[in-house]
Write a protein that holds these residues in place. Structure first.
Motif, PDB file in Angstrom:
ATOM      1  N   THR A  25     -19.383  -4.362  47.403  1.00 27.72           N
ATOM      2  CA  THR A  25     -20.070  -4.280  48.777  1.00 27.72           C
ATOM      3  C   THR A  25     -19.506  -5.669  49.201  1.00 27.72           C
ATOM      4  OG1 THR A  25     -22.054  -5.616  47.931  1.00 27.72           O
ATOM      5  CG2 THR A  25     -21.852  -3.070  47.445  1.00 27.72           C
ATOM      6  N   ASN A  26     -19.735  -5.671  50.729  1.00 29.11           N
ATOM      7  CA  ASN A  26     -19.861  -6.909  51.502  1.00 29.11           C
ATOM      8  C   ASN A  26     -21.100  -7.477  51.753  1.00 29.11           C
ATOM      9  OD1 ASN A  26     -20.602  -5.005  53.316  1.00 29.11           O
ATOM     10  ND2 ASN A  26     -19.054  -5.525  54.814  1.00 29.11           N
ATOM     11  N   ARG A  27     -22.245  -7.004  51.216  1.00 28.68           N
ATOM     12  CA  ARG A  27     -23.556  -7.139  51.639  1.00 28.68           C
ATOM     13  C   ARG A  27     -23.755  -8.712  50.996  1.00 28.68           C
ATOM     14  NH1 ARG A  27     -26.384  -3.879  55.031  1.00 28.68           N
ATOM     15  NH2 ARG A  27     -25.516  -2.055  54.936  1.00 28.68           N
ATOM     16  N   PRO A  28     -24.642  -9.582  51.782  1.00 27.99           N
ATOM     17  CA  PRO A  28     -25.029 -10.917  51.192  1.00 27.99           C
ATOM     18  C   PRO A  28     -26.190 -10.431  50.029  1.00 27.99           C
ATOM     19  CG  PRO A  28     -25.466 -10.646  53.337  1.00 27.99           C
ATOM     20  CD  PRO A  28     -25.021  -9.391  53.066  1.00 27.99           C
ATOM     21  N   LEU A  29     -26.327 -11.372  49.111  1.00 27.55           N
ATOM     22  CA  LEU A  29     -27.069 -10.967  47.959  1.00 27.55           C
ATOM     23  C   LEU A  29     -28.505 -12.327  48.014  1.00 27.55           C
ATOM     24  CD1 LEU A  29     -24.688 -10.410  45.188  1.00 27.55           C
ATOM     25  CD2 LEU A  29     -25.871  -8.505  46.586  1.00 27.55           C
ATOM     26  N   VAL A  30     -29.402 -11.896  47.633  1.00 29.39           N
ATOM     27  CA  VAL A  30     -30.348 -12.979  47.283  1.00 29.39           C
ATOM     28  C   VAL A  30     -30.843 -12.446  45.695  1.00 29.39           C
ATOM     29  CG1 VAL A  30     -33.067 -13.278  47.547  1.00 29.39           C
ATOM     30  CG2 VAL A  30     -31.670 -12.452  49.518  1.00 29.39           C
ATOM     31  N   LEU A  31     -30.451 -13.653  44.897  1.00 28.99           N
ATOM     32  CA  LEU A  31     -30.772 -13.643  43.518  1.00 28.99           C
ATOM     33  C   LEU A  31     -32.008 -14.471  43.318  1.00 28.99           C
ATOM     34  CD1 LEU A  31     -27.032 -14.811  42.922  1.00 28.99           C
ATOM     35  CD2 LEU A  31     -27.957 -12.582  43.073  1.00 28.99           C
ATOM     36  N   TYR A  32     -33.086 -13.668  42.600  1.00 29.76           N
ATOM     37  CA  TYR A  32     -34.277 -14.184  42.494  1.00 29.76           C
ATOM     38  C   TYR A  32     -34.958 -14.020  41.107  1.00 29.76           C
ATOM     39  CZ  TYR A  32     -39.428 -14.504  43.287  1.00 29.76           C
ATOM     40  OH  TYR A  32     -40.713 -14.800  43.228  1.00 29.76           O
ATOM     41  N   ALA A  33     -35.035 -15.277  40.308  1.00 30.73           N
ATOM     42  CA  ALA A  33     -35.475 -15.264  39.126  1.00 30.73           C
ATOM     43  C   ALA A  33     -36.152 -16.546  38.665  1.00 30.73           C
ATOM     44  CB  ALA A  33     -34.129 -15.347  38.128  1.00 30.73           C
ATOM     45  N   ARG A  34     -36.746 -16.594  37.560  1.00 29.40           N
ATOM     46  CA  ARG A  34     -37.549 -18.037  37.158  1.00 29.40           C
ATOM     47  C   ARG A  34     -36.303 -18.754  36.815  1.00 29.40           C
ATOM     48  NH1 ARG A  34     -40.486 -14.766  32.697  1.00 29.40           N
ATOM     49  NH2 ARG A  34     -38.444 -14.603  32.407  1.00 29.40           N
ATOM     50  N   ARG A  35     -36.389 -20.276  37.134  1.00 32.19           N
ATOM     51  CA  ARG A  35     -35.437 -21.099  37.034  1.00 32.19           C
ATOM     52  C   ARG A  35     -34.188 -20.703  37.316  1.00 32.19           C
ATOM     53  NH1 ARG A  35     -37.329 -20.456  32.109  1.00 32.19           N
ATOM     54  NH2 ARG A  35     -35.598 -20.700  31.122  1.00 32.19           N
ATOM     55  N   ALA A  36     -33.903 -19.763  38.557  1.00 32.45           N
ATOM     56  CA  ALA A  36     -32.681 -19.339  38.905  1.00 32.45           C
ATOM     57  C   ALA A  36     -31.694 -20.414  39.232  1.00 32.45           C
ATOM     58  CB  ALA A  36     -32.760 -18.479  40.141  1.00 32.45           C
ATOM     59  N   THR A  37     -32.048 -21.543  39.831  1.00 31.10           N
ATOM     60  CA  THR A  37     -31.091 -22.595  40.161  1.00 31.10           C
ATOM     61  C   THR A  37     -30.516 -23.355  38.695  1.00 31.10           C
ATOM     62  OG1 THR A  37     -32.967 -24.149  40.484  1.00 31.10           O
ATOM     63  CG2 THR A  37     -31.980 -23.122  42.448  1.00 31.10           C
ATOM     64  N   GLU A  38     -31.096 -23.302  38.004  1.00 31.92           N
ATOM     65  CA  GLU A  38     -30.749 -23.634  36.571  1.00 31.92           C
ATOM     66  C   GLU A  38     -29.839 -22.838  35.778  1.00 31.92           C
ATOM     67  OE1 GLU A  38     -33.753 -24.948  33.756  1.00 31.92           O
ATOM     68  OE2 GLU A  38     -35.235 -25.613  35.720  1.00 31.92           O
ATOM     69  N   ARG A  39     -30.278 -21.571  35.583  1.00 32.76           N
ATOM     70  CA  ARG A  39     -29.556 -20.418  34.915  1.00 32.76           C
ATOM     71  C   ARG A  39     -28.427 -19.570  35.813  1.00 32.76           C
ATOM     72  NH1 ARG A  39     -34.598 -16.966  33.813  1.00 32.76           N
ATOM     73  NH2 ARG A  39     -33.288 -15.788  32.283  1.00 32.76           N
ATOM     74  N   LEU A  40     -28.241 -19.857  37.036  1.00 28.92           N
ATOM     75  CA  LEU A  40     -27.283 -19.076  37.859  1.00 28.92           C
ATOM     76  C   LEU A  40     -26.505 -20.035  38.607  1.00 28.92           C
ATOM     77  CD1 LEU A  40     -29.432 -16.270  39.325  1.00 28.92           C
ATOM     78  CD2 LEU A  40     -28.024 -15.903  37.442  1.00 28.92           C
ATOM     79  N   HIS A  41     -25.157 -19.911  38.719  1.00 31.32           N
ATOM     80  CA  HIS A  41     -24.367 -20.695  39.457  1.00 31.32           C
ATOM     81  C   HIS A  41     -23.652 -19.717  40.514  1.00 31.32           C
ATOM     82  CE1 HIS A  41     -24.899 -23.822  36.348  1.00 31.32           C
ATOM     83  NE2 HIS A  41     -24.338 -22.980  35.534  1.00 31.32           N
ATOM     84  N   GLU A  42     -23.523 -20.321  41.882  1.00 27.80           N
ATOM     85  CA  GLU A  42     -22.936 -19.467  43.019  1.00 27.80           C
ATOM     86  C   GLU A  42     -21.650 -18.918  42.421  1.00 27.80           C
ATOM     87  OE1 GLU A  42     -23.330 -21.910  46.337  1.00 27.80           O
ATOM     88  OE2 GLU A  42     -25.202 -21.096  46.764  1.00 27.80           O
ATOM     89  N   ILE A  43     -21.320 -17.770  42.584  1.00 28.52           N
ATOM     90  CA  ILE A  43     -19.926 -17.310  42.417  1.00 28.52           C
ATOM     91  C   ILE A  43     -19.230 -17.315  43.985  1.00 28.52           C
ATOM     92  CG2 ILE A  43     -18.490 -15.115  42.155  1.00 28.52           C
ATOM     93  CD1 ILE A  43     -20.654 -14.444  40.146  1.00 28.52           C
ATOM     94  N   ASP A  44     -20.087 -16.661  44.870  1.00 30.28           N
ATOM     95  CA  ASP A  44     -19.836 -16.535  46.439  1.00 30.28           C
ATOM     96  C   ASP A  44     -20.759 -17.457  47.515  1.00 30.28           C
ATOM     97  OD1 ASP A  44     -19.131 -15.803  48.905  1.00 30.28           O
ATOM     98  OD2 ASP A  44     -18.345 -13.972  48.389  1.00 30.28           O
ATOM     99  N   ALA A  45     -20.513 -18.849  47.788  1.00 29.23           N
ATOM    100  CA  ALA A  45     -21.783 -19.560  48.090  1.00 29.23           C
ATOM    101  C   ALA A  45     -21.858 -18.782  49.560  1.00 29.23           C
ATOM    102  CB  ALA A  45     -21.096 -20.853  48.301  1.00 29.23           C
ATOM    103  N   ALA A  46     -21.156 -18.094  50.293  1.00 29.83           N
ATOM    104  CA  ALA A  46     -21.169 -17.538  51.660  1.00 29.83           C
ATOM    105  C   ALA A  46     -21.996 -16.352  51.431  1.00 29.83           C
ATOM    106  CB  ALA A  46     -19.828 -17.268  52.133  1.00 29.83           C
ATOM    107  N   ARG A  47     -22.219 -15.672  50.236  1.00 31.95           N
ATOM    108  CA  ARG A  47     -22.731 -14.297  50.233  1.00 31.95           C
ATOM    109  C   ARG A  47     -24.128 -14.548  49.525  1.00 31.95           C
ATOM    110  NH1 ARG A  47     -18.814  -9.774  48.330  1.00 31.95           N
ATOM    111  NH2 ARG A  47     -21.098  -8.741  48.398  1.00 31.95           N
TER     112      ARG A  47
END
Length: 186
Positions: A25-47
């Motif tokens: 898809t070409n949609r922007p994503l909101v990634l929501y989780a506990r400690r998301a900033t620790e556990r996830l790394h951006e794949i596509d910063a623009a989206r």
């Protein structure tokens, strides 16, 4: 352009769904989780927007869901959290939900009654925990079914099916979630 939210984005199904949505898809994503900033790394910063949060935090959920078209809910183990997600979606004016659900054989009133009737003080802690998890998942499922949301469910495989397909079943669930999203957009 409306965004898509993945609640539980740091889990296995959430991460696989994320990858598929970024690829297809070409949609922007909101990634929501506990400690998301620790556990996830951006794949596509623009989206991608990564948000640390708990499903029980109504205010944070509402802010995260603002401007979203659809919500992908990858975990329904806690009826209180499921109720909060439903409330947040209503307040954020998002009405499309794609959610995992218990395996099909559990998705009946009789199954909930059977689980509710079980009293298991004699069970081993692991067995008792599994029973509680099944009961909570089924109660969460019924909360979603009873909501006013436009819902599409992806049923989780049975324990036996998971054993036959270790690792592969999460991929199949993520693929099905994407297919359900395409049903909304068709």
């Amino acid at each position: 352009m409306k965004r898509l939210a993945i609640l539980g984005a740091a889990g296995t199904i959430g991460q696989r769904s994320r990858q598929k949505l970024l690829e297809r898809t070409n949609r922007p994503l909101v990634l929501y989780a506990r400690r998301a900033t620790e556990r996830l790394h951006e794949i596509d910063a623009a989206r991608e927007t990564i948000i640390d949060g708990d499903f029980l935090d109504l205010g944070r959920l509402v802010r995260a869901l603002q401007g979203c078209q659809s919500v992908f809910l990858t975990d329904i183990h806690d009826p209180r959290a499921t109720l909060r997600v439903i409330e947040a979606m209503k307040l954020a004016q998002v009405n499309q939900l794609i959610s995992v659900a218990p395996e099909k054989r559990l998705c009946t009133s009789a199954a909930l009654k059977q689980l509710a009737d079980l009293t298991a003080p004699f069970l081993a802690p692991e067995k008792h925990q599994l029973l509680l998890q099944q009961k909570n998942r089924l109660m969460s499922y019924q909360l979603i079914v009873g909501s006013e949301l436009a819902v599409r469910f992806v049923h989780l495989p049975s324990m036996e099916e998971c054993m036959l397909q270790p690792g592969g079943w999460q991929e199949a669930v993520a693929e099905e979630m994407l297919a359900m999203y395409h049903c909304y957009t068709a």
